[in-house]
Design a protein around this motif. Structure first.
Motif, mmCIF file in Angstrom:
data_model
loop_
_atom_site.group_PDB
_atom_site.id
_atom_site.type_symbol
_atom_site.label_atom_id
_atom_site.label_comp_id
_atom_site.label_asym_id
_atom_site.label_seq_id
_atom_site.Cartn_x
_atom_site.Cartn_y
_atom_site.Cartn_z
ATOM 1 N N UNK A 76 0.835 -1.204 0.000
ATOM 2 C CA UNK A 76 0.000 0.000 0.000
ATOM 3 C C UNK A 76 0.867 1.250 0.000
ATOM 4 N N UNK A 77 1.932 1.251 0.793
ATOM 5 C CA UNK A 77 2.831 2.406 0.829
ATOM 6 C C UNK A 77 3.492 2.615 -0.527
ATOM 7 N N UNK A 78 3.928 1.515 -1.152
ATOM 8 C CA UNK A 78 4.556 1.648 -2.475
ATOM 9 C C UNK A 78 3.556 2.202 -3.486
ATOM 10 N N UNK A 79 2.325 1.718 -3.457
ATOM 11 C CA UNK A 79 1.304 2.168 -4.400
ATOM 12 C C UNK A 79 0.968 3.636 -4.176
ATOM 13 N N UNK A 80 0.810 4.041 -2.925
ATOM 14 C CA UNK A 80 0.420 5.413 -2.631
ATOM 15 C C UNK A 80 1.546 6.408 -2.847
ATOM 16 N N UNK A 81 2.779 5.949 -2.865
ATOM 17 C CA UNK A 81 3.912 6.835 -3.117
ATOM 18 C C UNK A 81 4.277 6.907 -4.592
#
Length: 98
Positions: free
Chosen positions: A58-63
């Motif tokens: 999720x962090x990778x996608x949102x960044x």
């Protein structure tokens, strides 16, 4: 190396403070708190496995601005001038409070 969760065993047998320790799987299970010497026991918790729906993903996608735009989101970032500049998605290129 895995991260293990331990909890202090209070004198009445109830659970006390919890803490995490990074240890090798080959190392023995702790029986005493490494700093205070209080008795401890290992706590069984859910494994944190990185995958398609993990927090890490999720962090990778949102960044990833390009990915956010593909998913239909619009991302604005506040600039030093106090205005918000579009980084991903549809919408105006600039938003200001003026």
């Amino acid at each position: 190396m895995p991260t293990y969760v331990y909890e202090v065993v209070n004198p009445d047998g109830s659970a006390g403070e919890r803490f995490e320790v990074i240890q090798r799987m080959s190392e023995p299970i702790l029986t005493q708190h490494p700093e205070t010497g209080e008795p401890v026991r290992r706590v069984i918790t859910a494994a944190n496995i990185s995958g398609k729906w993990s927090d890490a993903e999720a962090k990778r996608t949102l960044n990833d601005d390009k990915r956010l735009g593909e998913l239909g989101f619009t991302k604005y970032v506040k600039s030093s001038s106090g205005k918000y500049e579009k980084r991903a998605g549809d919408g105006p290129d600039l938003i200001s409070a003026d």
